[in-house]
Design an enzyme around this catalytic site. Structure first.
Site, PDB file in Angstrom:
ATOM      1  N   ASP A  39       0.833  -1.207   0.000  1.00 56.05           N
ATOM      2  CA  ASP A  39       0.000   0.000   0.000  1.00 56.05           C
ATOM      3  C   ASP A  39       0.868   1.259   0.000  1.00 56.05           C
ATOM      4  OD1 ASP A  39      -2.057  -1.827   0.122  1.00 56.05           O
ATOM      5  OD2 ASP A  39      -2.362  -1.617   2.273  1.00 56.05           O
ATOM      6  N   HIS A  63      -3.532  -1.521  -4.247  1.00 55.98           N
ATOM      7  CA  HIS A  63      -4.617  -0.528  -4.321  1.00 55.98           C
ATOM      8  C   HIS A  63      -4.166   0.446  -5.400  1.00 55.98           C
ATOM      9  CE1 HIS A  63      -7.080  -1.680  -0.912  1.00 55.98           C
ATOM     10  NE2 HIS A  63      -6.019  -1.779  -0.150  1.00 55.98           N
ATOM     11  N   ASP A  92      -7.077  -5.009  -4.955  1.00 54.71           N
ATOM     12  CA  ASP A  92      -8.041  -4.915  -3.840  1.00 54.71           C
ATOM     13  C   ASP A  92      -8.984  -3.730  -4.079  1.00 54.71           C
ATOM     14  OD1 ASP A  92      -9.328  -5.255  -1.448  1.00 54.71           O
ATOM     15  OD2 ASP A  92      -7.608  -4.696  -0.193  1.00 54.71           O
ATOM     16  N   LYS A  94     -12.223  -3.638  -4.051  1.00 60.57           N
ATOM     17  CA  LYS A  94     -13.447  -3.652  -3.232  1.00 60.57           C
ATOM     18  C   LYS A  94     -14.621  -3.006  -3.965  1.00 60.57           C
ATOM     19  CE  LYS A  94     -11.148  -3.712   1.282  1.00 60.57           C
ATOM     20  NZ  LYS A  94      -9.746  -3.377   0.935  1.00 60.57           N
ATOM     21  N   ASP A  97     -20.716  -1.488  -5.996  1.00 61.02           N
ATOM     22  CA  ASP A  97     -21.793  -0.707  -6.610  1.00 61.02           C
ATOM     23  C   ASP A  97     -22.721  -1.635  -7.403  1.00 61.02           C
ATOM     24  OD1 ASP A  97     -23.233   1.573  -7.659  1.00 61.02           O
ATOM     25  OD2 ASP A  97     -21.390   2.747  -7.366  1.00 61.02           O
ATOM     26  N   THR A 101     -22.120  -0.125 -12.954  1.00 59.36           N
ATOM     27  CA  THR A 101     -21.022   0.761 -12.525  1.00 59.36           C
ATOM     28  C   THR A 101     -19.751  -0.043 -12.267  1.00 59.36           C
ATOM     29  OG1 THR A 101     -22.625   2.280 -11.583  1.00 59.36           O
ATOM     30  CG2 THR A 101     -20.357   2.496 -10.801  1.00 59.36           C
ATOM     31  N   SER A 147     -11.894  -6.660   8.926  1.00 59.01           N
ATOM     32  CA  SER A 147     -11.036  -6.793  10.114  1.00 59.01           C
ATOM     33  C   SER A 147     -11.172  -5.629  11.092  1.00 59.01           C
ATOM     34  CB  SER A 147      -9.571  -6.882   9.666  1.00 59.01           C
ATOM     35  OG  SER A 147      -9.190  -5.710   8.974  1.00 59.01           O
ATOM     36  N   GLN A 202      -8.125  -0.506  12.489  1.00 58.55           N
ATOM     37  CA  GLN A 202      -7.573  -1.825  12.139  1.00 58.55           C
ATOM     38  C   GLN A 202      -7.313  -2.647  13.399  1.00 58.55           C
ATOM     39  OE1 GLN A 202      -7.487  -4.230  10.217  1.00 58.55           O
ATOM     40  NE2 GLN A 202      -5.810  -4.018   8.760  1.00 58.55           N
ATOM     41  N   GLN A 203      -7.589  -3.943  13.307  1.00 57.93           N
ATOM     42  CA  GLN A 203      -7.302  -4.876  14.401  1.00 57.93           C
ATOM     43  C   GLN A 203      -6.402  -5.974  13.854  1.00 57.93           C
ATOM     44  OE1 GLN A 203     -11.280  -5.011  16.983  1.00 57.93           O
ATOM     45  NE2 GLN A 203     -11.670  -5.578  14.855  1.00 57.93           N
ATOM     46  N   ARG A 223       1.468  -3.289   6.384  1.00 56.93           N
ATOM     47  CA  ARG A 223       2.500  -2.502   7.053  1.00 56.93           C
ATOM     48  C   ARG A 223       3.574  -3.344   7.718  1.00 56.93           C
ATOM     49  NH1 ARG A 223      -2.030   1.273   9.699  1.00 56.93           N
ATOM     50  NH2 ARG A 223      -3.189  -0.640   9.176  1.00 56.93           N
TER      51      ARG A 223
END
Ligand code: 5IU
Length: 250
Positions: A39, A63, A92, A94, A97, A101, A147, A202-203, A223
């Site tokens: 990312d 992404h 990714d 996601k 829609d 679209t 998550s 985030q978890q 990360r």
């Protein structure tokens, strides 16, 4: 005690989609269940990281819409690294829609995801027909559960997302934080060895926990790898930790 999980070899027998078979073949060959999520915002950083950690991963998750300097040349170079190092490209996006679209977002615009992605993520919030727009040769990974703290993907939502996913031959698996039927591959993000979470919801869990408790198939690490001082060492560490944790559940 809990019944043992299916091996990647056994899952490969169950899967009919060529991308699912390919992903599982790479996992078996590399002894890796690691997907690195890169990312970062510059194409040079992705290409550099992909060359360095490509040997340890089954796929690199992207992404593409966060890049400041996207180009077709970049995609072609990334594709050639992916071929050389034997990993898949996982966008990714996601999608979330109506089908029409999503089709435009998948095929058009600057990124033309349908031209190069091996795998994509899609929500199923718009209902099963919204998935009709993805091509047969791309593995669709639906989002059954997120998550992040306070996510709206409760048990009922997850069950409905699984139902849609099981019926659709383009869907190879789901992103989730708990186990799935054996016919679907499980992709689990929110994995980190050194942190419990961030200030934005985030978890994190350890690789060991998500293999033991969910019988996940693939860990997605962002990360933990790309932000570390030594991404190569961390990629090797997550690969080893992921594979050891997988074998411990057999
Ligand atoms: N991601 C999640 N959680 C989810 C879904 C996707 O973290 O439920 I669906 C993505 C977001 C990010 C990566 O691209 O996985 C995780 O990155 P970190 O390991 O840096 O948190």
């Amino acid at each position: 005690s809990k019944k043992p999980r299916l091996k990647y070899e056994e899952k490969k027998e169950l899967q009919e989609h060529p991308v699912a078979k390919k992903l599982l073949s790479i996992a078996i060959e590399k002894k890796s269940n690691l997907i690195a999520s890169l990312d970062v915002t510059q194409t040079s950083e992705i290409l550099d990281l992909a060359k360095k950690i490509g040997d340890y991963v089954v796929a690199i998750k992207l992404h593409t819409d966060i890049l400041t300097d996207f180009s077709v040349d970049y995609i072609n170079e990334l594709k050639s690294i992916a071929q050389e190092k034997n990993f898949l490209l996982f966008e990714d996006r996601k999608f979330g829609d109506i089908g029409n679209t999503q089709q435009l977002q998948f095929e058009q615009g600057v990124y033309k995801i349908s031209d190069w992605a091996d795998l994509i993520t899609s929500h199923v919030i718009a209902g099963e027909n919204s998935l009709n727009v993805f091509s047969e040769n791309i593995g669709v990974v639906t989002i059954a559960e997120m998550s992040s703290k306070g996510t709206l993907t409760d048990v009922t939502y997850k069950q409905k997302a699984i139902q849609i996913s099981e019926k659709n031959s383009k869907v190879i698996g789901c992103v989730a934080q708990s186990s799935l039927p054996d016919s679907l591959l499980l992709f689990t993000p929110g994995v980190n060895l050194d942190s419990k979470g961030d200030s934005k919801g985030q978890q994190f869990n350890t690789p060991e926990k998500v293999f033991r408790e969910y019988y996940t198939d693939f860990i997605i690490v962002g990360r933990g790898i790309y932000k570390s001082a030594n991404p190569v060492e961390e990629a090797q560490k997550y690969r080893e930790e992921g594979w050891r944790s997988y074998e411990a559940t057999l």
